[in-house]
Design an enzyme around this catalytic site. Sequence first.
Site, mmCIF file in Angstrom:
data_model
loop_
_atom_site.group_PDB
_atom_site.id
_atom_site.type_symbol
_atom_site.label_atom_id
_atom_site.label_comp_id
_atom_site.label_asym_id
_atom_site.label_seq_id
_atom_site.Cartn_x
_atom_site.Cartn_y
_atom_site.Cartn_z
ATOM 1 N N LEU A 6 -0.997 3.031 -24.919
ATOM 2 C CA LEU A 6 -2.295 2.419 -25.206
ATOM 3 C C LEU A 6 -2.194 1.675 -26.525
ATOM 4 C CD1 LEU A 6 -5.432 2.139 -24.856
ATOM 5 C CD2 LEU A 6 -5.622 4.343 -26.020
ATOM 6 N N SER A 11 -5.959 -8.533 -28.627
ATOM 7 C CA SER A 11 -6.320 -9.902 -28.232
ATOM 8 C C SER A 11 -5.539 -10.961 -28.985
ATOM 9 C CB SER A 11 -7.822 -10.135 -28.418
ATOM 10 O OG SER A 11 -8.198 -9.992 -29.779
ATOM 11 N N GLY A 13 -2.449 -11.714 -32.509
ATOM 12 C CA GLY A 13 -1.576 -11.237 -33.564
ATOM 13 C C GLY A 13 -0.612 -10.136 -33.179
ATOM 14 N N ILE A 14 -0.482 -9.146 -34.071
ATOM 15 C CA ILE A 14 0.475 -8.067 -33.871
ATOM 16 C C ILE A 14 0.178 -7.295 -32.596
ATOM 17 C CG2 ILE A 14 1.362 -5.899 -34.820
ATOM 18 C CD1 ILE A 14 0.887 -7.014 -37.610
ATOM 19 N N SER A 139 -0.481 -0.981 -43.363
ATOM 20 C CA SER A 139 -0.275 -2.199 -44.144
ATOM 21 C C SER A 139 0.477 -1.806 -45.409
ATOM 22 C CB SER A 139 -1.630 -2.805 -44.533
ATOM 23 O OG SER A 139 -1.493 -3.809 -45.522
ATOM 24 N N TYR A 152 -10.422 -2.473 -48.037
ATOM 25 C CA TYR A 152 -9.342 -2.474 -47.048
ATOM 26 C C TYR A 152 -8.235 -1.503 -47.454
ATOM 27 C CZ TYR A 152 -5.547 -4.303 -44.119
ATOM 28 O OH TYR A 152 -4.513 -4.430 -43.229
#
Length: 278
Positions: A6, A11, A13-14, A139, A152
């Site tokens: 999963l 949708s 990019g990565i 990240s 973030y």
Amino acid sequence: MTDTVLVTGSSTGIGLATAVAAAKAGWRVVATMRDTAKSSALLKAAADAGVADLVDVRRLDVTDAEAAAACVADVVRDHGRLDAVINNAGAGSVGTLEYKPVDEIRQAMEVNFFGVLNVSKPALPHLRESAGRLITVTSVGGVVGQPFNEAYCAAKFAVEGYLESLAPLAAAHGVRVTVVEPGAVASEFVANIGFDPADIDAVGPYVPQLRGYLARVTGEFQNAQTSEGAAAAIIEVLTAEQPAFRVQTSEAARSFVSAKLTDLDGSAVQSLTSGWVA
């Protein structure tokens, strides 16, 4: 029976690149996204790669815990098993504390931190059964705090701390936990960070520092890693016999986080990031 993975946030990019790469590696891929109307790029890429029959697109907003639990249950019902989860869905958040509503900071945590927990929690019993993998794209911002990325980075720090704590317990029951740390990646992520450069005056006295930060970001993304390059690192984790807990997707990412991981008093990181806003 084909192993099933999963992947969230598929949708663009990565996430898109990872979904296609996993299917090319022979996995049944359940590729989720908030808006399945945006699935055309993924479906085309899968068709071009000859793996469209291995990609199952489903709607999922990771901030909805009930929807995440239902999605996991449906995957197991329909495909008979769940062997891996790749938590990729995330959203940027640029701003600084004095000039950013706390509700926006809370939303960054909902997507980037609680979204990971919402998906991982119902998946873990099935991953125990399959001796599977729980892989989360964090990240370099989950290791090194960065000016104007406070919310973030806080969310990504939280993800890394939570999963670092969970990893040995999960491993005792056969589940390998890994965090994957990309640096700059050429994708739509930057376009979706929720900040319009035209609104630069909204940070009050911090405008000169924000200009410096944005100039640095622009330079970094001119030499960014491709989504496919980052996805290749994720697939290595997915298929490795003994994957590491912490993996970077490029040499630039490894070099960047190494400054923090050997910085016992914090001075190296402060020296590095202070130069971005000087």
